[in-house]
Write a protein that holds these residues in place. Structure first.
Motif, PDB file in Angstrom:
ATOM      1  N   PRO A 101     121.077  19.104   6.527  1.00 40.89           N
ATOM      2  CA  PRO A 101     121.588  18.312   6.115  1.00 40.89           C
ATOM      3  C   PRO A 101     123.446  19.760   6.054  1.00 40.89           C
ATOM      4  O   PRO A 101     122.564  21.259   6.427  1.00 40.89           O
ATOM      5  N   HIS A 102     124.262  19.179   6.433  1.00 45.34           N
ATOM      6  CA  HIS A 102     125.496  19.672   6.724  1.00 45.34           C
ATOM      7  C   HIS A 102     125.558  20.419   4.803  1.00 45.34           C
ATOM      8  O   HIS A 102     126.547  21.600   5.046  1.00 45.34           O
ATOM      9  N   ALA A 160     136.860  29.681  -2.097  1.00 45.21           N
ATOM     10  CA  ALA A 160     136.869  28.122  -1.270  1.00 45.21           C
ATOM     11  C   ALA A 160     136.155  27.132  -2.235  1.00 45.21           C
ATOM     12  O   ALA A 160     137.383  26.467  -2.522  1.00 45.21           O
ATOM     13  N   LEU A 161     135.601  27.820  -2.405  1.00 49.08           N
ATOM     14  CA  LEU A 161     134.644  26.713  -3.378  1.00 49.08           C
ATOM     15  C   LEU A 161     135.751  26.828  -5.272  1.00 49.08           C
ATOM     16  O   LEU A 161     135.906  25.712  -5.817  1.00 49.08           O
ATOM     17  N   VAL A 218     135.348  22.595  -2.852  1.00 49.84           N
ATOM     18  CA  VAL A 218     134.862  21.598  -1.232  1.00 49.84           C
ATOM     19  C   VAL A 218     133.475  21.849  -1.490  1.00 49.84           C
ATOM     20  O   VAL A 218     132.960  22.040  -2.622  1.00 49.84           O
ATOM     21  N   SER A 219     132.748  21.402  -0.179  1.00 49.59           N
ATOM     22  CA  SER A 219     131.273  21.743  -0.417  1.00 49.59           C
ATOM     23  C   SER A 219     130.770  23.134  -0.215  1.00 49.59           C
ATOM     24  O   SER A 219     131.814  23.678   0.785  1.00 49.59           O
ATOM     25  N   LEU A 220     129.549  22.957  -0.631  1.00 48.28           N
ATOM     26  CA  LEU A 220     128.708  24.708   0.395  1.00 48.28           C
ATOM     27  C   LEU A 220     128.671  24.825   1.836  1.00 48.28           C
ATOM     28  O   LEU A 220     127.713  23.937   1.257  1.00 48.28           O
ATOM     29  N   ASP A 261     128.267  17.596  -6.224  1.00 51.54           N
ATOM     30  CA  ASP A 261     126.993  17.842  -7.316  1.00 51.54           C
ATOM     31  C   ASP A 261     127.204  19.555  -7.620  1.00 51.54           C
ATOM     32  O   ASP A 261     126.332  20.306  -7.818  1.00 51.54           O
ATOM     33  N   LEU A 262     128.669  19.909  -7.059  1.00 53.98           N
ATOM     34  CA  LEU A 262     129.318  21.297  -8.055  1.00 53.98           C
ATOM     35  C   LEU A 262     129.322  21.478  -8.717  1.00 53.98           C
ATOM     36  O   LEU A 262     130.796  20.425  -9.055  1.00 53.98           O
ATOM     37  N   VAL A 263     129.648  22.344  -9.256  1.00 50.79           N
ATOM     38  CA  VAL A 263     130.541  22.139 -10.904  1.00 50.79           C
ATOM     39  C   VAL A 263     130.901  23.765 -10.775  1.00 50.79           C
ATOM     40  O   VAL A 263     129.767  24.725 -10.679  1.00 50.79           O
ATOM     41  N   VAL A 264     132.197  24.202 -10.819  1.00 56.99           N
ATOM     42  CA  VAL A 264     132.134  25.456 -10.686  1.00 56.99           C
ATOM     43  C   VAL A 264     133.238  25.941 -12.352  1.00 56.99           C
ATOM     44  O   VAL A 264     134.016  25.221 -13.383  1.00 56.99           O
ATOM     45  N   LEU A 265     132.151  26.946 -12.633  1.00 61.02           N
ATOM     46  CA  LEU A 265     132.609  27.584 -13.809  1.00 61.02           C
ATOM     47  C   LEU A 265     132.689  28.907 -14.516  1.00 61.02           C
ATOM     48  O   LEU A 265     132.262  30.007 -14.324  1.00 61.02           O
TER      49      LEU A 265
END
Ligand code: GLU
Length: 364
Positions: free
Chosen positions: A351-352, A287-288, A293-295, A359-363
């Motif tokens: 927090p959900h 999913a990420l 999406v958020s984790l 705040d997420l960077v996919v590398l």
């Protein structure tokens, strides 16, 4: 354009650590040439630790290994190194200025913007910043340790047009030339992947600390920042001018990615040190990777390290391979109690999102 050029310890000092003034004069002549051609230039230099050792008589079997003596040696070497740079630039009518940076200067965003302001102002004033890590007092645990990474961060910080990493080989070779005489130069890298990282292997020479692995890591960061990197030999005549001109065979060119990350995501991805690792299940990993999406807590299977909310963490898949980095909204101990729980089952007030997608960077 802004050109950031980094030279390593083994290029600017001899085997005992004495400063090779001729080598620095050659490097500086190249930089002065780029300036005369209208570019802004920034030098990143190593060699402070090595240059301090012979002055203190700490060579041969007296060479220290402990961090504190090496850090102390850098205090002796850095000033001497800078003196050589100042004189070499002055011979071209150019003013140089020393800037010593530490990891926290990049990890704390306000400090990061501050460093950028100072470097930009130096360039406006016509000064060539000569940068090194603040080795004498940098916390041993979180030091950069290698100036390749530092140079990559500086290139990103200044939105440079080109990063040049000078070294003692012609660039990235297809194999280790000490083991395989048929090794040849890789002229262009479109994307830094795991295969290339494996090829680049481990650390470098006895006196320098980077090696090819850290150059590839720095080039990867630059590529994500939209900065082209050239890894080339410091002893090649005209190397800096040729790197700027894009002369074929000058070294290994690592191309920038077309879609560069926004500044804040770059900062999260490359500048902030990770305080721990969050391991996720395969569903969350996909999913990420695929859906921006958020984790959520439901996808978390394990938490390594101790960290507070707002810290940066690496995100790893079930096999332990890190594929993303982000700022967490919950600290490690709370996260351990939330791991695997669906949103509907979370205690009130928590927090959900573990890491919000902003705040997420996919590398990958
Ligand atoms: N900052 C260290 C020095 O100046 C060297 C780091 C490196 O080897 O890249 O001695």
């Amino acid at each position: 354009m802004i050109v950031v050029a980094k030279i390593g310890t083994s290029s600017v000092t001899d085997d005992d650590g004495w400063i090779d003034e001729g080598a620095i004069e050659g490097f500086v002549a190249g930089l002065a040439g780029l300036r005369a051609a209208g570019h802004d230039v920034v030098a990143v230099t190593s060699g402070a630790v090595a240059a301090g050792l012979p002055v203190l008589g700490l060579v041969g079997d007296r060479r220290p290994r402990d961090a504190q003596t090496l850090q102390a040696a850098s205090a002796v070497g850095q000033g001497r190194l800078m003196g050589v740079y100042d004189r070499a630039f002055a011979a071209h009518g150019v003013i140089s200025g020393q800037v010593l940076l530490a990891p926290l200067d990049f990890g704390v965003r306000s400090q990061y913007l501050h460093a950028r302001g100072t470097l930009r102002r130096l360039l406006e004033l016509g000064v060539v910043p000569v940068i090194n890590e603040n080795d004498a007092i940098a916390d041993d645990e979180i030091r950069f340790g290698d100036n390749d990474r530092l140079a990559g961060l500086v290139a990103h910080l200044l939105d440079a047009g080109l990063l040049v990493l000078l070294t003692d080989t012609a660039g990235i070779l297809t194999a280790d030339p000490r083991l395989d005489p048929s090794a040849s130069l890789i002229e262009e890298i479109v994307q830094v992947d795991h295969a290339l990282e494996a090829l680049a292997g481990g650390a470098g020479t006895a006196r320098g600390s980077g090696g090819m692995a850290s150059k590839v890591a720095a080039a990867k960061m630059a590529a994500w920042s939209g900065v082209r990197t050239v890894i080339a030999s410091s002893s090649r005549p005209g190397v800096l001018a040729d790197a700027v001109a894009g002369v074929p065979g000058v070294g290994t060119v690592v191309l920038p990615r077309e879609a560069k990350l926004p500044a804040r995501k770059l900062w999260i991805g490359f500048a902030v040190p990770a305080a721990g690792t969050v391991r996720v299940d395969d569903g969350a990993r996909r999913a990420l990777l695929e859906r921006n999406v958020s984790l959520l807590p439901a996808g978390v299977v394990a938490v390594d390290g101790s960290f507070e909310a707002d810290a940066a963490v690496e995100v790893a898949g079930p096999d332990g391979t890190v594929f993303a980095k982000g700022l967490v909204r919950v600290g490690a101990s709370l996260l351990r109690t939330l791991a695997g729980r669906r949103t509907a089952d979370l205690p009130e007030g928590t927090p959900h999102e573990v890491v919000h997608r902003d705040d997420l960077v996919v590398l990958p």
